[in-house]
Design a protein around this motif. Structure first.
Motif, PDB file in Angstrom:
ATOM      1  N   MET A   1       0.844  -1.176   0.000  1.00 26.18           N
ATOM      2  CA  MET A   1       0.000   0.000   0.000  1.00 26.18           C
ATOM      3  C   MET A   1       0.890   1.240   0.000  1.00 26.18           C
ATOM      4  SD  MET A   1      -3.178   1.199   0.177  1.00 26.18           S
ATOM      5  CE  MET A   1      -3.982  -0.350   0.475  1.00 26.18           C
ATOM      6  N   PRO A   2       0.671   2.131  -0.931  1.00 28.67           N
ATOM      7  CA  PRO A   2       1.480   3.363  -0.940  1.00 28.67           C
ATOM      8  C   PRO A   2       1.136   4.240   0.267  1.00 28.67           C
ATOM      9  CG  PRO A   2      -0.226   3.448  -2.626  1.00 28.67           C
ATOM     10  CD  PRO A   2      -0.273   2.073  -2.035  1.00 28.67           C
ATOM     11  N   GLU A   3       2.145   4.859   0.817  1.00 28.22           N
ATOM     12  CA  GLU A   3       1.932   5.776   1.938  1.00 28.22           C
ATOM     13  C   GLU A   3       1.434   7.111   1.402  1.00 28.22           C
ATOM     14  OE1 GLU A   3       4.919   5.513   5.274  1.00 28.22           O
ATOM     15  OE2 GLU A   3       6.049   4.591   3.627  1.00 28.22           O
ATOM     16  N   LYS A   4       0.503   7.726   2.109  1.00 26.26           N
ATOM     17  CA  LYS A   4      -0.059   9.009   1.678  1.00 26.26           C
ATOM     18  C   LYS A   4       0.835  10.173   2.061  1.00 26.26           C
ATOM     19  CE  LYS A   4      -4.728   7.233   1.834  1.00 26.26           C
ATOM     20  NZ  LYS A   4      -6.045   7.313   2.473  1.00 26.26           N
ATOM     21  N   VAL A   5       1.681   9.983   3.081  1.00 25.58           N
ATOM     22  CA  VAL A   5       2.625  11.015   3.500  1.00 25.58           C
ATOM     23  C   VAL A   5       3.928  10.336   3.897  1.00 25.58           C
ATOM     24  CG1 VAL A   5       1.762  11.078   5.889  1.00 25.58           C
ATOM     25  CG2 VAL A   5       2.983  13.051   4.961  1.00 25.58           C
ATOM     26  N   HIS A  77      -4.987  12.636  -4.697  1.00 26.80           N
ATOM     27  CA  HIS A  77      -4.315  11.918  -5.779  1.00 26.80           C
ATOM     28  C   HIS A  77      -2.784  12.042  -5.706  1.00 26.80           C
ATOM     29  CE1 HIS A  77      -4.907  16.046  -7.040  1.00 26.80           C
ATOM     30  NE2 HIS A  77      -3.858  15.913  -7.813  1.00 26.80           N
ATOM     31  N   THR A  78      -2.294  12.657  -4.620  1.00 24.48           N
ATOM     32  CA  THR A  78      -0.851  12.866  -4.484  1.00 24.48           C
ATOM     33  C   THR A  78      -0.325  12.293  -3.177  1.00 24.48           C
ATOM     34  OG1 THR A  78      -1.053  14.991  -3.349  1.00 24.48           O
ATOM     35  CG2 THR A  78      -0.979  15.048  -5.749  1.00 24.48           C
ATOM     36  N   GLN A  79       0.948  11.949  -3.215  1.00 26.18           N
ATOM     37  CA  GLN A  79       1.666  11.587  -2.001  1.00 26.18           C
ATOM     38  C   GLN A  79       2.360  12.852  -1.513  1.00 26.18           C
ATOM     39  OE1 GLN A  79       5.449   9.332  -2.214  1.00 26.18           O
ATOM     40  NE2 GLN A  79       4.416   7.885  -0.838  1.00 26.18           N
ATOM     41  N   LEU A  80       2.138  13.203  -0.252  1.00 26.68           N
ATOM     42  CA  LEU A  80       2.809  14.363   0.322  1.00 26.68           C
ATOM     43  C   LEU A  80       4.197  13.940   0.778  1.00 26.68           C
ATOM     44  CD1 LEU A  80       0.030  16.096   2.441  1.00 26.68           C
ATOM     45  CD2 LEU A  80       0.571  16.338   0.024  1.00 26.68           C
ATOM     46  N   ILE A  81       5.181  14.725   0.409  1.00 31.00           N
ATOM     47  CA  ILE A  81       6.576  14.468   0.771  1.00 31.00           C
ATOM     48  C   ILE A  81       7.025  15.646   1.622  1.00 31.00           C
ATOM     49  CG2 ILE A  81       8.920  14.068  -0.084  1.00 31.00           C
ATOM     50  CD1 ILE A  81       7.381  13.279  -2.805  1.00 31.00           C
ATOM     51  N   THR A 104       6.336  21.157   2.119  1.00 26.53           N
ATOM     52  CA  THR A 104       5.572  20.072   1.512  1.00 26.53           C
ATOM     53  C   THR A 104       5.776  20.041   0.006  1.00 26.53           C
ATOM     54  OG1 THR A 104       3.905  20.278   3.244  1.00 26.53           O
ATOM     55  CG2 THR A 104       3.276  19.057   1.269  1.00 26.53           C
ATOM     56  N   ARG A 105       6.213  18.900  -0.457  1.00 23.74           N
ATOM     57  CA  ARG A 105       6.298  18.622  -1.891  1.00 23.74           C
ATOM     58  C   ARG A 105       5.264  17.530  -2.162  1.00 23.74           C
ATOM     59  NH1 ARG A 105      11.192  21.028  -2.974  1.00 23.74           N
ATOM     60  NH2 ARG A 105      12.747  20.919  -1.328  1.00 23.74           N
ATOM     61  N   SER A 106       5.024  17.236  -3.406  1.00 19.51           N
ATOM     62  CA  SER A 106       4.089  16.149  -3.693  1.00 19.51           C
ATOM     63  C   SER A 106       4.451  15.487  -5.010  1.00 19.51           C
ATOM     64  CB  SER A 106       2.655  16.677  -3.740  1.00 19.51           C
ATOM     65  OG  SER A 106       2.503  17.576  -4.814  1.00 19.51           O
ATOM     66  N   ARG A 107       3.945  14.298  -5.150  1.00 23.06           N
ATOM     67  CA  ARG A 107       4.044  13.585  -6.425  1.00 23.06           C
ATOM     68  C   ARG A 107       2.713  12.899  -6.677  1.00 23.06           C
ATOM     69  NH1 ARG A 107       4.026   8.179  -6.762  1.00 23.06           N
ATOM     70  NH2 ARG A 107       4.349   7.037  -4.827  1.00 23.06           N
ATOM     71  N   LEU A 108       2.341  12.818  -7.937  1.00 18.83           N
ATOM     72  CA  LEU A 108       1.097  12.137  -8.292  1.00 18.83           C
ATOM     73  C   LEU A 108       1.249  10.645  -8.078  1.00 18.83           C
ATOM     74  CD1 LEU A 108       0.153  13.975 -11.598  1.00 18.83           C
ATOM     75  CD2 LEU A 108      -0.953  14.212  -9.367  1.00 18.83           C
ATOM     76  N   PHE A 109       0.213  10.033  -7.517  1.00 24.43           N
ATOM     77  CA  PHE A 109       0.198   8.579  -7.430  1.00 24.43           C
ATOM     78  C   PHE A 109       0.038   8.003  -8.834  1.00 24.43           C
ATOM     79  CE2 PHE A 109      -1.479   9.162  -2.976  1.00 24.43           C
ATOM     80  CZ  PHE A 109      -0.409   8.534  -2.346  1.00 24.43           C
ATOM     81  N   SER A 110       0.625   6.859  -9.075  1.00 22.22           N
ATOM     82  CA  SER A 110       0.436   6.177 -10.355  1.00 22.22           C
ATOM     83  C   SER A 110      -0.986   5.622 -10.398  1.00 22.22           C
ATOM     84  CB  SER A 110       1.438   5.025 -10.492  1.00 22.22           C
ATOM     85  OG  SER A 110       1.123   3.989  -9.564  1.00 22.22           O
ATOM     86  N   ALA A 111      -1.429   5.217 -11.572  1.00 27.74           N
ATOM     87  CA  ALA A 111      -2.769   4.648 -11.716  1.00 27.74           C
ATOM     88  C   ALA A 111      -2.913   3.404 -10.840  1.00 27.74           C
ATOM     89  CB  ALA A 111      -3.046   4.316 -13.179  1.00 27.74           C
ATOM     90  N   ALA A 112      -1.875   2.578 -10.774  1.00 31.99           N
ATOM     91  CA  ALA A 112      -1.913   1.364  -9.952  1.00 31.99           C
ATOM     92  C   ALA A 112      -2.001   1.722  -8.461  1.00 31.99           C
ATOM     93  CB  ALA A 112      -0.689   0.505 -10.222  1.00 31.99           C
ATOM     94  N   GLU A 113      -1.261   2.739  -8.046  1.00 30.48           N
ATOM     95  CA  GLU A 113      -1.309   3.164  -6.639  1.00 30.48           C
ATOM     96  C   GLU A 113      -2.687   3.709  -6.289  1.00 30.48           C
ATOM     97  OE1 GLU A 113       3.172   4.595  -5.487  1.00 30.48           O
ATOM     98  OE2 GLU A 113       2.052   5.832  -6.916  1.00 30.48           O
TER      99      GLU A 113
END
Length: 126
Positions: A1-5, A77-81, A104-113
């Motif tokens: 499971m991808p982490e949200k932060v 729809h993003t992971q907070l970094i 705070t930076r962010s990246r878009l989650f992939s479709a699979a994530e």
């Protein structure tokens, strides 16, 4: 499971420093902007009221991290970094006294994530 932060090594180091200085119980809340900008703010327990309008996004450095539901609607729809930059942003966040600011930076989650995250929050079938 991808982490949200998640937190960068620099952010984790600063969190450890703040825990040494203020104690092990710290809380983070992602600011919504305006006078306190749009950054992750670090507080002692009780300095900010977390309520039904907030979502527990995860943990960084062993500390709970919250975001308002309204803001999460935009960032879901993003992971907070969470990172650290030099300088004082003028917030009430604990790291201001260290001459640092959580950023705070962010990246878009992939479709699979995204699919995996949506499956986690989907209601269970009866």
């Amino acid at each position: 499971m991808p982490e949200k932060v998640v937190a960068t090594p620099a952010a984790l180091d600063l969190i450890a420093q703040l825990k040494d200085k203020y104690g092990p119980s710290l809380e983070f809340h992602q600011s919504g902007g305006c006078c306190d900008n749009s950054s992750a703010n670090c507080f002692l327990p009780g300095e900010i009221t977390v309520g039904t309008g907030d979502i527990h996004l995860g943990e960084i450095g062993g500390c709970p991290f919250y975001i308002s539901r309204a803001q999460y609607a935009y960032w879901q729809h993003t992971q907070l970094i969470i990172d650290v930059i030099n300088g004082n942003s003028g917030t009430f966040s604990l790291e201001a006294s260290e001459g640092k600011t959580f950023h705070t930076r962010s990246r878009l989650f992939s479709a699979a994530e995204l699919k995996e995250l949506q499956a986690e929050t989907a209601p269970a079938a009866d």
